[in-house]
Write a protein that holds these residues in place. Structure first.
Motif, PDB file in Angstrom:
ATOM      1  N   LEU A 131      -0.746 -10.198   8.168  1.00 33.73           N
ATOM      2  CA  LEU A 131      -0.610 -10.477   6.848  1.00 33.73           C
ATOM      3  C   LEU A 131       0.786 -10.682   6.592  1.00 33.73           C
ATOM      4  CD1 LEU A 131      -2.304  -8.385   3.911  1.00 33.73           C
ATOM      5  CD2 LEU A 131       0.416  -9.030   4.010  1.00 33.73           C
TER       6      LEU A 131
ATOM      7  N   LEU B 219       4.483  -6.506  -0.233  1.00 38.59           N
ATOM      8  CA  LEU B 219       3.167  -6.190  -0.291  1.00 38.59           C
ATOM      9  C   LEU B 219       2.717  -5.055  -0.873  1.00 38.59           C
ATOM     10  CD1 LEU B 219       0.767  -6.650   1.731  1.00 38.59           C
ATOM     11  CD2 LEU B 219       1.875  -5.325   3.458  1.00 38.59           C
ATOM     12  N   PHE B 220       3.610  -4.162  -1.084  1.00 37.73           N
ATOM     13  CA  PHE B 220       3.380  -2.859  -2.334  1.00 37.73           C
ATOM     14  C   PHE B 220       4.329  -3.012  -3.264  1.00 37.73           C
ATOM     15  CE2 PHE B 220       2.807  -1.413   2.248  1.00 37.73           C
ATOM     16  CZ  PHE B 220       1.395  -1.376   2.421  1.00 37.73           C
TER      17      PHE B 220
ATOM     18  N   LEU C 231       9.430 -13.873  10.042  1.00 36.40           N
ATOM     19  CA  LEU C 231       8.002 -13.116  10.138  1.00 36.40           C
ATOM     20  C   LEU C 231       6.759 -13.821  10.605  1.00 36.40           C
ATOM     21  CD1 LEU C 231       8.635 -11.268   6.483  1.00 36.40           C
ATOM     22  CD2 LEU C 231       9.313 -10.618   8.809  1.00 36.40           C
TER      23      LEU C 231
ATOM     24  N   TYR D 186      -3.012   0.524   2.251  1.00 34.59           N
ATOM     25  CA  TYR D 186      -2.451  -0.722   2.659  1.00 34.59           C
ATOM     26  C   TYR D 186      -3.855  -1.730   2.438  1.00 34.59           C
ATOM     27  CZ  TYR D 186      -5.654   0.104   6.821  1.00 34.59           C
ATOM     28  OH  TYR D 186      -6.674   0.448   7.845  1.00 34.59           O
TER      29      TYR D 186
ATOM     30  N   ASP E  46      13.388   1.124   8.163  1.00 38.35           N
ATOM     31  CA  ASP E  46      14.190   1.710   7.224  1.00 38.35           C
ATOM     32  C   ASP E  46      13.858   3.182   7.202  1.00 38.35           C
ATOM     33  OD1 ASP E  46      15.415   2.453   4.925  1.00 38.35           O
ATOM     34  OD2 ASP E  46      14.337   1.108   3.698  1.00 38.35           O
TER      35      ASP E  46
ATOM     36  N   MET F 110       3.853 -11.654   3.797  1.00 38.59           N
ATOM     37  CA  MET F 110       4.075 -12.182   2.109  1.00 38.59           C
ATOM     38  C   MET F 110       4.892 -13.131   2.097  1.00 38.59           C
ATOM     39  SD  MET F 110       2.203 -10.047   0.549  1.00 38.59           S
ATOM     40  CE  MET F 110       2.666  -9.891  -1.129  1.00 38.59           C
ATOM     41  N   PRO F 111       4.925 -14.059   1.013  1.00 34.50           N
ATOM     42  CA  PRO F 111       5.475 -15.306   1.159  1.00 34.50           C
ATOM     43  C   PRO F 111       6.813 -15.090   0.433  1.00 34.50           C
ATOM     44  CG  PRO F 111       4.021 -15.313  -0.815  1.00 34.50           C
ATOM     45  CD  PRO F 111       3.628 -14.230   0.125  1.00 34.50           C
ATOM     46  N   VAL F 112       7.772 -15.983   0.484  1.00 37.09           N
ATOM     47  CA  VAL F 112       9.195 -16.106  -0.531  1.00 37.09           C
ATOM     48  C   VAL F 112       8.888 -17.182  -1.523  1.00 37.09           C
ATOM     49  CG1 VAL F 112      11.607 -16.573  -0.254  1.00 37.09           C
ATOM     50  CG2 VAL F 112      10.396 -15.425   1.704  1.00 37.09           C
TER      51      VAL F 112
ATOM     52  N   PRO G 171       1.130   4.306   2.679  1.00 37.65           N
ATOM     53  CA  PRO G 171       0.446   3.328   1.570  1.00 37.65           C
ATOM     54  C   PRO G 171      -0.802   2.919   1.886  1.00 37.65           C
ATOM     55  CG  PRO G 171       2.177   2.052   2.822  1.00 37.65           C
ATOM     56  CD  PRO G 171       2.075   3.534   3.471  1.00 37.65           C
TER      57      PRO G 171
ATOM     58  N   GLY H 244       6.344  -3.540   4.857  1.00 38.92           N
ATOM     59  CA  GLY H 244       6.660  -3.931   3.326  1.00 38.92           C
ATOM     60  C   GLY H 244       6.385  -5.380   2.928  1.00 38.92           C
ATOM     61  N   HIS H 245       6.822  -6.232   4.094  1.00 38.39           N
ATOM     62  CA  HIS H 245       6.837  -7.478   3.918  1.00 38.39           C
ATOM     63  C   HIS H 245       5.599  -8.463   4.739  1.00 38.39           C
ATOM     64  CE1 HIS H 245      11.366  -7.377   2.758  1.00 38.39           C
ATOM     65  NE2 HIS H 245      10.508  -6.835   1.953  1.00 38.39           N
ATOM     66  N   ARG H 246       5.247  -7.806   5.761  1.00 40.16           N
ATOM     67  CA  ARG H 246       4.157  -8.099   6.603  1.00 40.16           C
ATOM     68  C   ARG H 246       3.404  -6.670   7.125  1.00 40.16           C
ATOM     69  NH1 ARG H 246       7.400  -9.160  11.727  1.00 40.16           N
ATOM     70  NH2 ARG H 246       9.043  -7.367  11.509  1.00 40.16           N
ATOM     71  N   LEU H 247       2.328  -7.186   7.566  1.00 38.10           N
ATOM     72  CA  LEU H 247       1.300  -6.264   7.858  1.00 38.10           C
ATOM     73  C   LEU H 247       0.695  -6.678   9.078  1.00 38.10           C
ATOM     74  CD1 LEU H 247      -0.711  -3.716   5.800  1.00 38.10           C
ATOM     75  CD2 LEU H 247      -1.677  -5.007   7.522  1.00 38.10           C
TER      76      LEU H 247
ATOM     77  N   THR I 101       3.024  -1.730   9.079  1.00 40.99           N
ATOM     78  CA  THR I 101       3.673  -2.727   7.979  1.00 40.99           C
ATOM     79  C   THR I 101       5.096  -2.483   7.788  1.00 40.99           C
ATOM     80  OG1 THR I 101       3.469  -3.370   5.781  1.00 40.99           O
ATOM     81  CG2 THR I 101       2.794  -1.339   6.188  1.00 40.99           C
TER      82      THR I 101
ATOM     83  N   ARG J 146      12.025   4.819   4.213  1.00 38.68           N
ATOM     84  CA  ARG J 146      10.483   4.762   4.291  1.00 38.68           C
ATOM     85  C   ARG J 146       9.925   5.301   5.709  1.00 38.68           C
ATOM     86  NH1 ARG J 146       8.873  -0.867   1.379  1.00 38.68           N
ATOM     87  NH2 ARG J 146       8.000   0.504  -0.385  1.00 38.68           N
TER      88      ARG J 146
ATOM     89  N   VAL K 206      -4.238  -3.930  -0.611  1.00 32.94           N
ATOM     90  CA  VAL K 206      -3.138  -4.987  -0.696  1.00 32.94           C
ATOM     91  C   VAL K 206      -3.674  -6.134   0.018  1.00 32.94           C
ATOM     92  CG1 VAL K 206      -1.451  -3.800  -1.700  1.00 32.94           C
ATOM     93  CG2 VAL K 206      -1.537  -4.279   0.651  1.00 32.94           C
TER      94      VAL K 206
ATOM     95  N   SER L  77      13.098 -15.124  -3.996  1.00 28.05           N
ATOM     96  CA  SER L  77      12.562 -13.552  -3.937  1.00 28.05           C
ATOM     97  C   SER L  77      11.582 -13.493  -2.897  1.00 28.05           C
ATOM     98  CB  SER L  77      11.697 -13.413  -5.167  1.00 28.05           C
ATOM     99  OG  SER L  77      12.531 -13.939  -6.357  1.00 28.05           O
ATOM    100  N   GLN L  78      11.636 -12.587  -1.978  1.00 31.04           N
ATOM    101  CA  GLN L  78      10.436 -12.011  -1.209  1.00 31.04           C
ATOM    102  C   GLN L  78       9.451 -11.320  -1.806  1.00 31.04           C
ATOM    103  OE1 GLN L  78      10.053 -12.286   2.687  1.00 31.04           O
ATOM    104  NE2 GLN L  78       7.912 -11.528   1.881  1.00 31.04           N
ATOM    105  N   GLN L  79       8.192 -11.590  -1.620  1.00 33.80           N
ATOM    106  CA  GLN L  79       7.034 -10.892  -2.427  1.00 33.80           C
ATOM    107  C   GLN L  79       7.158  -9.680  -1.629  1.00 33.80           C
ATOM    108  OE1 GLN L  79       6.597 -12.984  -5.363  1.00 33.80           O
ATOM    109  NE2 GLN L  79       4.594 -11.611  -5.106  1.00 33.80           N
TER     110      GLN L  79
END
Ligand SMILES: Nc1ncnc2c1ncn2[C@@H]1O[C@H](COP(=O)(O)OP(=O)(O)O)[C@@H](O)[C@H]1O
Ligand SMILES: [Mg+2]
Lengths: 370, 595
Positions: A362, B459-460, A322, A242, A148, A364-366, A240, A173-176, A171, A151, A245, B455-457
């Motif tokens: 890492l 990280l930040f 992911l 990281y 993106d 992030m879940p949905v 960010p 923002g959804h995974r890292l 990352t 960012r 988080v 919703s997708q959580q």
């Protein structure tokens, strides 16, 4: 300029630099490759102004000099010539002449004066690391960068030197993904944070031999890999925080066979919504149930796998893509996933770490709407 | 001596007349209403001099006894209600008992009326609001009212009137409405001694074919819905035929022609914004609703109606219209005339229209068309007559038949902006941004009612600060935002933290998108009336892939698949086309393979 070179040597060198040549550019000279012959070496340079690469091969220099030539046509020619010595020369009109066995080829080039100079890297610090290790670290992080442009910080990989650790972090923002390594030489005293664009790193990752030395400068970074140097502009952005988080108290642990898990996700996700790729994981003591359902299409896929699970039963939703890309970067036969709850990050690690290395990912879940 | 005086009745009537009787067309309206209230099923209207010289209405309704006839010209004389409570349930046009009294005060009026039971008709002559003569003579059952010298005693009004043709055009407009609403009544119009038309009793579709035209009607969809305690039926134009100027819009409330902005807007919105802003769809809608839900007694002419719950009215109309459109979808094409310019339906293009002559010094009755209408009895002629009395209805002609686009074949992306795909009949070009906008718009509406977006959580988590004004809006739409997949925590009176975002959408910069969405939402002037629609539009507009975003083949195919799963795959929420088709025929023509 005039030199003799074997086709194989030249072709190999061209392949190294050609991928940096921009496909679209407003500055036509960047479509060319710079060749300079001097002191028994031929230097080949390509740049898109952000990333530059230079490699040298030894040739028989008859007359020193330089020229830039259209990269695509020149590469095509050299690639298709037999492996024999080639005599390459340029004339005053910047025509490049390639002579070999039966062939005689003439290509219009341009003066090397117009070609942009390579950046000067004022060395703030140097770090030397095994080339193969660096390549591995890049491979296991860069897949997680963001594409993106809004960012910019996340479009590169963070190089972080902290005392005895070198960390690479990426990352979207959804995974890292994070790789840490502790065996390297460096003269860096303080901590150092630099964001490197992935285009440069994909060139660096091609190198698998010897030691790579990373030169950190104010605005640029240079990777020295034997005969080849990759230069890159540094992304002047703030990465960010990281670490904040990454959860440290994920108390539920699943251990599973890496391939079995990845394959199951691959099959089940065929039935997921094509946009969200959402799958549901249901875990209990002995097994894991993966379900995907496309509500519009009415399709459904389910698999039940034997896994080890420590902790209270858990239902959690994920974007299967992911998860799969994370699993594909696990080299051990078994993988561990650490959870906390349905809305907090899951942490994926190999069942055992390679010496001096620490890998973690890492995702992030949905949220499941129920 | 007190300064305040009670006005003599004839002056009071004259003042009241100003409200009820504005021009000849208003007289015609009042008189037709009375005839319909009297149960007539044959009404003959005769006009001279644009109604300034003569307006005569003959009906075969109930008629009046001589006694009633004498009363009916009195102010507030009505047979239609007697108690205040009745007002709640009136289904008749009249109930104020003002019209005849008003007309009589500003014109010379003859009333000839006979009830079936009587042998003779009563004939009343009224001058200056006073009955000057009462006689009896032979006559048909029913009522005949003759209005002459309109406004003879109100010079200001009389001078204010327009040309005969203009006044006649207004009369025709009034008649058109009644003719549509009452196909079971025969209407005959005579102007300057010529019979302009005679509309036989028929069913609604036949009547509409005569008045609106077969052409236009063939581009309409039927509406028929019972919901929210109201019944609504009628016709709307297909979404692909948008009117460059105002399309004609007819709304009848329990048989009464009315105008209402909320209803018009509801129709417009129901098109899913598949017609450009500013264009007006054509519609004829009959709303049957409990009279307690509205008040017609807000204005003497009763053209405006006050509804107790405008939002309910909006929903009734919106859903009825939307449902009827779900079944239909039209794909635009680049067929040769439609590609370049706006085609006019032929009802307007070749013929000399009677009322266009008003700018020229030609009397209506003398135009060739009028003669032809009367003498040939040509069916289309009534259409021509009526089509001229409102603005021209220009129709943007687009492809008429639906053609399934087969997405499985090759796709490629053009300049990161358009998706080009081979289809059976040629090629389809899809605008990627508006296509995605349409998908997300419908997805959002579905999310509100049925399936919330996952919703997708993040990280930040993103912290966003709003102005107090914007924050109020955010708070207001928060429940809807959550259905869209935004998980948001509020802090204090200004700040929110976004913890999760819609999983459907490649978001990226959540902060910017949210701020843009709120702004877009605020800019939508209609967010009060229909917050869901507004929010769905803002959401789709701000989160859709942009023109310029590169797409993979999978993404393109996914987009096409989803687009064709949409209710309206052909037009974006703002009315722009999504797909353009270039047919092989068209290509062949351009390459001069065929001519
Ligand atoms: N064409 C007609 N046929 C029968 N009765 C009529 C006709 N026109 C008027 N009337 C009678 O005259 C009354 C007064 O008419 P009007 O002044 O229009 O008041 P309203 O229609 O509001 O009652 C009506 O209530 C009706 O009884
Ligand atoms: Mg009346």
């Amino acid at each position: 300029m005039k030199f003799i070179v074997t086709q194989a040597d030249l072709s190999k060198a061209l392949v190294k630099v050609i991928s940096v040549v921009p496909t679209k550019t407003t500055l036509p000279v960047l479509g060319n490759i710079l060749m300079t012959a001097k002191d028994g070496f031929l230097n080949l340079t390509a740049t898109d102004l952000d990333v530059s690469i230079m490699t040298k091969i030894s040739v028989d220099v008859k007359e020193p000099g330089g020229i830039t030539v259209p990269s695509k046509q020149f590469n095509e020619l050299v690639k298709n010539l037999p492996n024999i010595p080639l005599e390459i020369s340029s004339d005053a009109q910047y025509k490049l002449l390639v002579k070999c066995d039966k062939g005689d080829y003439r290509l219009s080039g341009e003066t090397d004066d117009d070609y942009p100079a390579l950046p000067v890297v004022d060395e703030k610090g140097i770090l030397k690391i095994d080339a193969k290790v660096l390549s591995r670290m890049i491979g296991k992080t860069s897949f997680s960068v963001s594409s993106d442009p809004l960012r910019p910080a996340l479009t590169g990989v963070l190089f972080q030197v902290m005392g005895s650790e070198l960390r690479l972090v990426a990352t979207d923002g959804h995974r890292l993904a994070k790789m840490t390594y502790t065996k390297f030489e460096s003269n860096i005293k303080d901590t150092l944070n630099v964001i490197v664009p992935t285009k440069a790193l994909s060139e660096v990752a091609k190198e698998n031999k010897d030691v790579t030395s990373i030169n950190f400068g104010q605005n640029h970074i240079r990777f020295d890999m034997g005969d080849t140097q990759v230069y890159s502009r540094i992304l002047e952005e703030t990465y960010p925080d990281y670490e904040r988080v990454i959860p440290s108290n994920n108390d539920k642990k699943m251990t599973a066979e890496t391939h079995m898990l990845a394959d199951a996700f691959k099959r089940v996700s065929i039935f997921a919504n094509p946009i969200t790729h959402q799958v549901r994981m249901g875990m209990s003591k002995k097994d894991l149930t993966i379900t995907a359902e496309d509500m519009d299409g009415g399709n459904k896929g389910t698999e039940k796998l034997k896994v080890e699970f420590e902790g209270d039963d858990l239902q959690i939703g994920y974007n299967a893509h992911l998860l799969m890309s994370a699993l594909n970067n696990i080299d051990t036969d078994e993988v561990q996933v650490h959870f906390k709850g349905p809305t907090s990050a899951g942490i994926i690690t190999p069942s055992h770490q390679v010496e001096n290395e620490h890998q973690m990912m890492l995702v992030m879940p949905v949220r499941l709407n129920d | 001596m007190s300064k305040i005086k009670i006005l003599p009745e004839h002056i009071a009537n004259k003042i009241a007349a100003g409200e009820v009787v504005e021009r000849p067309a208003s007289v015609v309206k009042e008189l037709i209403e009375n005839s319909i209230d009297a149960g007539a099923d044959e009404i003959v209207i005769t006009i001279k001099g644009g109604g300034k010289n003569l307006i005569q209405i003959i009906d075969n309704g109930s008629g009046m006894t001589q006694e009633d006839a004498l009363l009916c010209v009195e102010r507030h004389a009505t047979s239609k209600i007697s108690a205040w409570e009745d007002l709640e349930h009136v289904r008749s046009f009249g109930f104020r008992g003002e019209a005849l009294a008003s007309i009589c005060s500003v014109a010379d009026v003859d009333i000839k009326t006979r009830v079936k039971e009587s042998d003779v008709a009563a004939l009343l002559k009224i001058h200056a609001g006073k009955i000057s003569e009462v006689t009896q003579e032979a006559g048909l059952a029913g009522t005949s009212i003759t209005v002459k010298n309109l406004f003879y005693n109100v010079p200001a009004r009389r001078n204010f009137l327009k040309t005969n043709n203009t006044e006649f055009r207004h009369i025709a407009g009034v008649m058109k409405k009644f003719a549509i609403a009452y196909p079971q009544i025969e209407f005959t119009l005579i102007h300057e001694d010529e019979k302009i038309f005679q509309l036989k009793k028929s069913d609604l579709p036949t009547r509409l074919e005569k008045i609106i035209g077969k052409d236009v009607m063939s581009y309409t969809l039927p509406v028929d819905k019972d919901q929210f305690g109201a019944h609504i039926k009628g016709y709307i134009s297909k979404p692909s035929f948008s009117y460059k100027t105002h399309g004609e819009q007819f709304l009848f409330l329990n048989g009464r022609p009315i105008t209402n902005r909320t209803a018009s807007y509801a129709v417009f919105s129901a098109y899913g914004h598949s017609i450009p802003k500013g264009d007006k769809p054509f519609f004829i809608l009959f709303l049957e609703w409990n009279p307690e839900e509205f008040d017609v007694n807000v204005h003497p002419t009763k053209a405006e109606v006050k509804f107790k719950d405008e939002q309910l009215l909006y929903r009734i109309v919106f859903h009825a219209v939307q449902d009827s459109m779900v079944t239909d979808a039209l794909i635009p094409t680049m067929d040769n005339q439609a590609s370049a310019e706006t085609a006019t339906l032929h009802l307007n293009d070749q013929s000399v229209l009677p009322f266009e002559t008003q700018r020229r010094p030609v009397q209506f009755g003398q135009t060739a068309v009028a003669h032809e209408m009367v003498h040939s009895g040509h069916e289309e002629s009534v259409v021509q007559f009526f089509s001229a009395d409102e603005q021209k209805t220009q129709v943007q002609k687009q492809l008429v038949q639906r053609q399934p686009v087969n997405p499985s074949t090759l796709v490629w992306q053009l300049h990161n902006r358009y998706i080009v795909s081979q289809i059976k009949s040629g090629i389809a070009i899809i605008d990627q941004h508006v296509a995605h906008e349409r998908i997300l718009y419908e997805r959002a509406l579905d999310a509100f009612d049925h399936n919330p977006i996952f919703s997708q959580q993040l990280l930040f988590p993103q912290t966003i600060e709003f102005t107090p004004e914007d924050y109020a809006i955010v708070e207001h739409i928060l429940p809807l935002m959550e259905k869209l997949g935004f998980v948001v925590k509020t802090f204090g009176k200004r700040t929110i933290v976004v913890e999760a975002v819609p999983a459907d959408v490649r978001l990226g910069n959540e902060q910017k998108i949210l701020l843009d969405m709120i702004q877009h939402y605020k800019d939508n002037e209609n967010h009060d009336l229909d917050p869901r629609d507004s929010l769905a539009k803002s959401f789709s507009c701000k989160t859709a892939i942009k023109s310029g975003d590169p797409l993979t083949v999978d993404e393109m195919n996914g987009l096409i698949d989803q687009l064709f799963a949409c209710k309206f795959p052909y037009v974006c929420p703002h009315g722009r086309p999504i797909i353009i088709q270039l047919t092989l025929d068209e290509l062949d023509r351009r390459f001069m393979r065929i001519t």
